[in-house]
Design a protein around this motif. Structure first.
Motif: not given
Length: 348
Positions: A216-222
């Protein structure tokens, strides 16, 4: 929820230097020096005028170009092609080659920048002529990637950034994007196996370890490292990512509420509870060791919610053995699967 035995919460340890940030989870930015270094690389040949062709120039005294670069591996015939599921990028060089010497500082920086994402190695063709001949090396330096049983020649731009981006582009894309109210359920179904109602039938892409790993991340891509780990464990652990704005997909998982991002968690047998929240440093080696704890279904077998009515015949023998041991059972005389089923049934 109590989680799995040995589980933890949050993240601990780890430094904050630029390479650690790039290697671990945040991706896309690179780090360190060498970003603007340009060097010559050939997919199948060397370059004229710089001592790049075997036999084309008088050889100079040899020397190990990477003696001070522990991040650069030294693959042998036993290592290539690799079998660890990782992307390997290898430079085939000669120590007397002028282009190779000019390129060495950038190659060392590349190895550091890609640590935990791809394996960067170098083969001295003076020392291992047979290996270089096996892969058709005709000039120095030659750069090849080994990924998914394929050998890919580098034939693009020759800047350090371009080479890094080329290596990242080779990472297999087997991470499922978890979104929407049913996103987590779909990921868990991939790992559920036959014990979960509605789980997909066994297939090549199913998680044979009955485990799912979620970022679970706040980034836009893995991030690159998550994609690299997913490729390494492909077919054994189902990988998912909830990207920026997707945290709502886990809002009903009590163990994840209030945790700072990024979060890494593992689920077993298609069940959202219990969940083990990763609590170590954000480094590939740490995460790899943690994921290996789910090997052969042992971790997930221990987490199985078994009752006297569970269809134990749906489990594999390693799971039966692990579930039996977890519950204090012993069966030295067990040989067939039915023996383990009966022994486990007796302790439920």
């Amino acid at each position: 929820p109590g989680g799995f035995p040995g589980g933890g919460g949050g993240f601990g340890g780890g430094g904050a230097d630029p390479f650690d940030v790039f290697n671990a989870f945040f991706g896309g930015g690179g780090g360190g020096g060498g970003q603007n270094v340009r060097f010559n690389m050939g997919g199948g040949g060397g370059f004229p005028g710089g001592g790049g062709f075997p036999g084309g120039h008088q050889q100079q005294p040899s020397g190990d170009l990477f003696a001070d670069a522990p991040a650069v591996t030294r693959p042998t015939a036993a290592d290539l092609p690799p079998t660890d599921g990782k992307v390997h990028v290898v430079e085939f060089y000669a120590p007397w080659c002028g282009h190779c010497r000019s390129m060495a500082p950038a190659w060392k920086k590349l190895a550091t920048a890609l640590k935990g994402v791809a394996v960067v190695g170098a083969v001295d063709c003076d020392a291992d002529k047979g290996l270089c001949a096996k892969y058709g090396v005709q000039g120095y330096p030659t750069v090849k990637a080994f990924v998914g049983g394929r050998v890919v020649d580098h034939a693009g731009a020759r800047s350090a950034v371009a080479l890094r981006d080329w290596a990242l582009s080779l990472l297999p894309n087997v991470v499922s994007t978890v979104e929407g109210k049913d996103g987590l359920a779909r990921l868990l179904a991939r790992a559920g196996g036959p014990l979960v109602k509605g789980a997909p039938p066994p297939r090549a892409k199913a998680a044979t370890w009955h485990a799912a790993a979620l970022l679970v991340t706040d980034k836009d891509a893995p991030p690159p490292m998550w994609k690299a780990l997913a490729g390494q464990f492909a077919g054994r652990v189902a990988f998912g990512v909830a990207l920026k704005g997707g945290r709502d997909t886990t809002k009903n998982v009590a163990a994840l509420k209030g945790k700072p991002l990024p979060i890494v968690a593992a689920f077993c047998n298609g069940d959202p509870d219990p969940v083990e929240v990763y609590g170590g440093a954000l480094k590939a080696s740490n995460l790899e060791s943690w994921l290996f704890k789910f090997a052969n279904g042992r971790k997930c077998a221990a987490a199985l919610k078994l009752t006297p009515t569970t269809d134990l015949a749906a489990l594999r023998v390693p799971q039966l053995k692990a579930a039996l041991a977890e519950r204090g059972g012993r069966c030295p005389e067990c040989v067939e699967k039915g023996d383990y089923v009966a022994a486990l049934r007796a302790v439920l």
